[in-house]
Scaffold this active site. Structure first.
Site, short mmCIF file in Angstrom:
data_model
loop_
_atom_site.label_atom_id
_atom_site.label_comp_id
_atom_site.label_asym_id
_atom_site.label_seq_id
_atom_site.Cartn_x
_atom_site.Cartn_y
_atom_site.Cartn_z
N GLY A 193 -22.65 -37.90 7.75
CA GLY A 193 -24.11 -37.72 7.77
C GLY A 193 -24.82 -38.97 7.29
O GLY A 193 -25.75 -39.46 7.93
N CYS A 200 -35.09 -20.67 5.58
CA CYS A 200 -35.95 -21.58 4.83
C CYS A 200 -37.38 -21.07 4.76
O CYS A 200 -38.09 -21.32 3.80
CB CYS A 200 -35.92 -22.95 5.47
SG CYS A 200 -36.14 -22.89 7.24
N GLU A 239 -37.20 -31.38 8.06
CA GLU A 239 -37.49 -29.94 7.90
C GLU A 239 -36.72 -29.51 6.66
O GLU A 239 -35.50 -29.43 6.68
CB GLU A 239 -36.99 -29.16 9.11
CG GLU A 239 -37.66 -29.52 10.42
CD GLU A 239 -39.09 -29.03 10.52
OE1 GLU A 239 -39.51 -28.19 9.70
OE2 GLU A 239 -39.80 -29.51 11.41
N LYS A 253 -24.75 -34.58 13.95
CA LYS A 253 -23.81 -34.31 12.85
C LYS A 253 -24.17 -32.93 12.32
O LYS A 253 -25.13 -32.78 11.58
CB LYS A 253 -23.96 -35.38 11.77
CG LYS A 253 -22.73 -35.60 10.89
CD LYS A 253 -22.19 -34.39 10.16
CE LYS A 253 -22.97 -34.02 8.94
NZ LYS A 253 -22.53 -32.72 8.36
N PRO A 272 -22.11 -36.55 2.98
CA PRO A 272 -22.18 -37.87 2.33
C PRO A 272 -21.35 -38.94 3.05
O PRO A 272 -21.43 -40.12 2.69
CB PRO A 272 -21.60 -37.60 0.94
CG PRO A 272 -21.68 -36.13 0.75
CD PRO A 272 -21.54 -35.53 2.11
N GLU A 323 -36.16 -22.82 -4.61
CA GLU A 323 -35.59 -22.14 -3.46
C GLU A 323 -34.21 -21.60 -3.82
O GLU A 323 -33.34 -22.35 -4.24
CB GLU A 323 -35.47 -23.12 -2.29
CG GLU A 323 -34.97 -22.47 -1.04
CD GLU A 323 -34.95 -23.43 0.13
OE1 GLU A 323 -34.34 -24.50 -0.01
OE2 GLU A 323 -35.54 -23.10 1.16
P1 NAD Z 1 -27.93 -29.94 2.90
O1 NAD Z 1 -29.09 -30.82 2.73
O2 NAD Z 1 -26.87 -29.96 1.87
O3 NAD Z 1 -27.19 -30.23 4.28
C1 NAD Z 1 -27.86 -30.30 5.51
C2 NAD Z 1 -27.14 -31.28 6.41
O4 NAD Z 1 -27.20 -32.57 5.82
C3 NAD Z 1 -25.65 -30.98 6.61
O5 NAD Z 1 -25.26 -31.33 7.91
C4 NAD Z 1 -25.00 -31.92 5.61
O6 NAD Z 1 -23.69 -32.27 5.96
C5 NAD Z 1 -25.91 -33.12 5.69
N1 NAD Z 1 -25.89 -33.99 4.52
C6 NAD Z 1 -25.58 -33.67 3.23
N2 NAD Z 1 -25.65 -34.77 2.45
C7 NAD Z 1 -26.02 -35.79 3.25
C8 NAD Z 1 -26.30 -37.17 3.03
N3 NAD Z 1 -26.18 -37.72 1.82
N4 NAD Z 1 -26.68 -37.95 4.08
C9 NAD Z 1 -26.81 -37.40 5.30
N5 NAD Z 1 -26.56 -36.11 5.58
C10 NAD Z 1 -26.18 -35.31 4.57
O7 NAD Z 1 -28.55 -28.50 3.08
P2 NAD Z 1 -27.77 -27.14 3.34
O8 NAD Z 1 -27.29 -26.60 2.06
O9 NAD Z 1 -26.80 -27.32 4.43
O10 NAD Z 1 -28.97 -26.25 3.94
C11 NAD Z 1 -29.80 -25.50 3.15
C12 NAD Z 1 -31.14 -26.16 2.99
O11 NAD Z 1 -31.73 -26.45 4.24
C13 NAD Z 1 -32.13 -25.28 2.30
O12 NAD Z 1 -32.81 -26.02 1.30
C14 NAD Z 1 -33.11 -24.88 3.38
O13 NAD Z 1 -34.38 -24.54 3.00
C15 NAD Z 1 -33.09 -26.05 4.26
N6 NAD Z 1 -33.51 -25.67 5.61
C16 NAD Z 1 -34.76 -26.04 6.06
C17 NAD Z 1 -35.19 -25.67 7.31
C18 NAD Z 1 -36.54 -26.05 7.82
O14 NAD Z 1 -36.77 -25.99 9.01
N7 NAD Z 1 -37.47 -26.47 6.99
C19 NAD Z 1 -34.36 -24.94 8.14
C20 NAD Z 1 -33.10 -24.57 7.66
C21 NAD Z 1 -32.68 -24.96 6.40
#
Ligand code: NAD
Length: 462
Positions: free
Chosen positions: A207, A279, A245, A170, A204, A369
């Site tokens: 995912g 990140c 991650e 997803k 939401p 962040e």
């Molecule tokens: P996000 O958590 O909003 O979304 C990430 C993914 O999760 C998307 O595919 C989204 O559709 C899905 N998602 C959202 N809500 C969900 C739920 N309730 N249940 C299941 N899936 C759900 O994050 P974002 O805004 O897309 O990405 C930015 C964040 O990701 C930053 O905090 C960044 O640091 C982090 N990030 C971490 C790494 C790492 O390797 N540590 C790498 C890249 C990004």
């Protein structure tokens, strides 16, 4: 921009069960460039069923053969590298040269690495009178963010396939087009039907349905710490492994013996790259009091040069969020030396590269962040204070140490609570384990450590 109006499930593009779609927007000009289907729980059910059905055959495929399929996938991605770069530029807004050098090239290298590793990895070991078998964990639910959209897909799918797992992906709603390109490449490479499946959709809805699905054996999630905590709790309640991650707030520690200009310039480039949406970016620069004013001047000059070269952030929400953080920094008493909250263009989700000086460790801009092109420069009096500041957040994903002597930098890095540290500007290594301490996550991606996340162990005693 070309888009599929179905889901890639069981080796074919199938119509979505619902009629809702997601608009994909180009962050440079705010124009809608495509629509993709918004997946439902039924789409996720179908994809998990396909992955489950394909699991026994793929798990029993000899690792070298799995490696050959991943090699073909690498080649299919390489053949599409221009289309990948253009697609990431269109949906993420990243400048084309960066899309070519990073967004397209890194995933190709990572896939190539796993093609080799699948063939050479020891899936069995001897311990005394036992033979330990490393077996695939099963069906993987992979949930990825938009910031390095193809890299994060490949960093999950390639090791999962190498391990003998099957996958339902997803991808992020902002960047689904490159995920569809990946599915096309997997199909062309001969990844067997059901081994890789794609459901586009909202976090939401699709995912969450994937994260909660009984038929998923392991969820591998990259994204925000808030959503990661929720996914971890769901996995915990079901007693399932999870790989997370999450966010970061990494420190770039410049010790007094370092080459100050080099450390500052590389540090600024690190934060501004990908418009600050990395990140592991070193968003806090820590400088000794005696060198502080010089470092601020150097950083201001370096950041000012990025003004014209930097791309936008991914969407309007992210732009508003980053501007809000900059306003908060000003309100809490940090000093803007370059940039600020005003948007530099009338159109597009741009943020001016921003450098804050006089940042204290407890300020919001030094703790949370931001995920935008914003650097905070902090002052320390001695090494112990530098370490306390470096370790003084809930995160622990990455960091950097600069010193005149490598051993001095390594001694400091050993005391940092973080998953990776670049010494005097050390290069990114796509084989090295990547992941976080503390609230930056659980588990590691990339290289052999990343493959290990998709295996479970069985001991046979003789
Ligand atoms: P996000 O958590 O909003 O979304 C990430 C993914 O999760 C998307 O595919 C989204 O559709 C899905 N998602 C959202 N809500 C969900 C739920 N309730 N249940 C299941 N899936 C759900 O994050 P974002 O805004 O897309 O990405 C930015 C964040 O990701 C930053 O905090 C960044 O640091 C982090 N990030 C971490 C790494 C790492 O390797 N540590 C790498 C890249 C990004």
């Amino acid at each position: 921009m070309k888009a599929h109006d179905g889901m890639y499930i069981g080796g074919a593009w199938r119509p979505a069960t619902g009629a809702d779609t997601i608009a994909v927007v180009n962050p440079v000009d705010e124009q809608v460039i495509a629509h993709v289907p918004a997946g439902t729980a039924e789409d996720v059910d179908a994809a998990v069923a396909a992955a489950r059905a394909a699991l026994p055959g793929w798990a029993a495929t000899p690792p070298a053969e799995r490696g050959a399929v991943i090699g073909a996938l690498r080649d299919a991605l390489a053949a599409r590298k221009d289309e990948i770069a253009e697609t990431v530029t269109a949906e993420l807004g990243s400048p084309l040269p960066f899309s070519q050098m990073v967004h397209a090239a890194v995933p190709i290298a990572v896939a190539g690495g796993y093609a080799e590793l699948a063939a050479s990895y020891a899936f069995q070991e001897k311990i005394g009178n036992s033979t330990v078998l490393l077996e695939p964990v099963g069906v993987v639910g992979a949930i990825t963010p938009w910031n390095y959209p193809l890299h994060q897909i490949v960093a999950k799918v390639a090791p999962a396939l190498a391990a003998g797992c099957t996958v339902v992906l997803k991808p992020a709603e902002d960047t689904p087009l490159v995920a569809q390109l990946f599915a096309e490449a997997a199909h062309e490479a001969g990844v067997p039907a059901g081994v890789f499946n794609l459901v586009t959709g909202l976090g939401p809805v699709a995912g969450q349905a994937l994260a909660e699905h009984e038929g998923v054996d392991l969820v591998s999630f990259t994204g925000s710490t808030a959503v990661g905590k929720q996914i971890g709790a769901t996995a915990g309640a079901a007693v399932k492994p999870v790989a997370l991650e999450l966010g970061g707030k990494s420190a770039n520690v410049i010790l007094p013996s370092a080459d100050l200009a080099k450390a500052v310039n590389v540090g600024v480039a690190n934060v501004m790259s990908n418009s600050g949406q990395t990140c592991s970016a070193w968003t806090r620069m820590l400088v000794h009091a005696d060198q502080y004013d010089e470092a601020v001047e150097l950083a201001a000059a370096a950041a000012a040069k990025y003004g014209e070269r930097i791309g936008p952030v991914v969407n309007a929400k992210q732009q508003a969020r980053v501007r809000g953080y900059i306003e908060k920094g000003v309100a809490e008493g940090a000093r803007v030396v370059v940039g600020g909250p005003e948007t530099p263009h009338d159109q597009g989700y741009f943020i001016a590269p921003t450098v804050f000086a006089d940042v204290r460790p407890e300020m919001t801009v030094a703790q949370e962040e931001i995920f935008g092109p914003v650097l905070s420069i902090l002052k320390y009096a001695d090494e112990d204070e530098a370490l306390a500041i470096a370790n003084g957040t809930v995160y622990g994903l990455a960091g950097a140490v600069w010193a005149g002597d490598e051993a001095e930098a390594v001694a400091f890095a050993r005391r940092m609570d973080t998953g990776q540290v670049d010494i005097n500007g050390g290069r990114f290594n796509p084989q090295a384990p990547f992941g976080g301490y503390k609230q930056s996550g659980v588990g590691r991606e990339l290289g052999p450590h990343g493959l290990g996340e998709y295996l479970q162990t069985k001991s046979l005693q003789f």
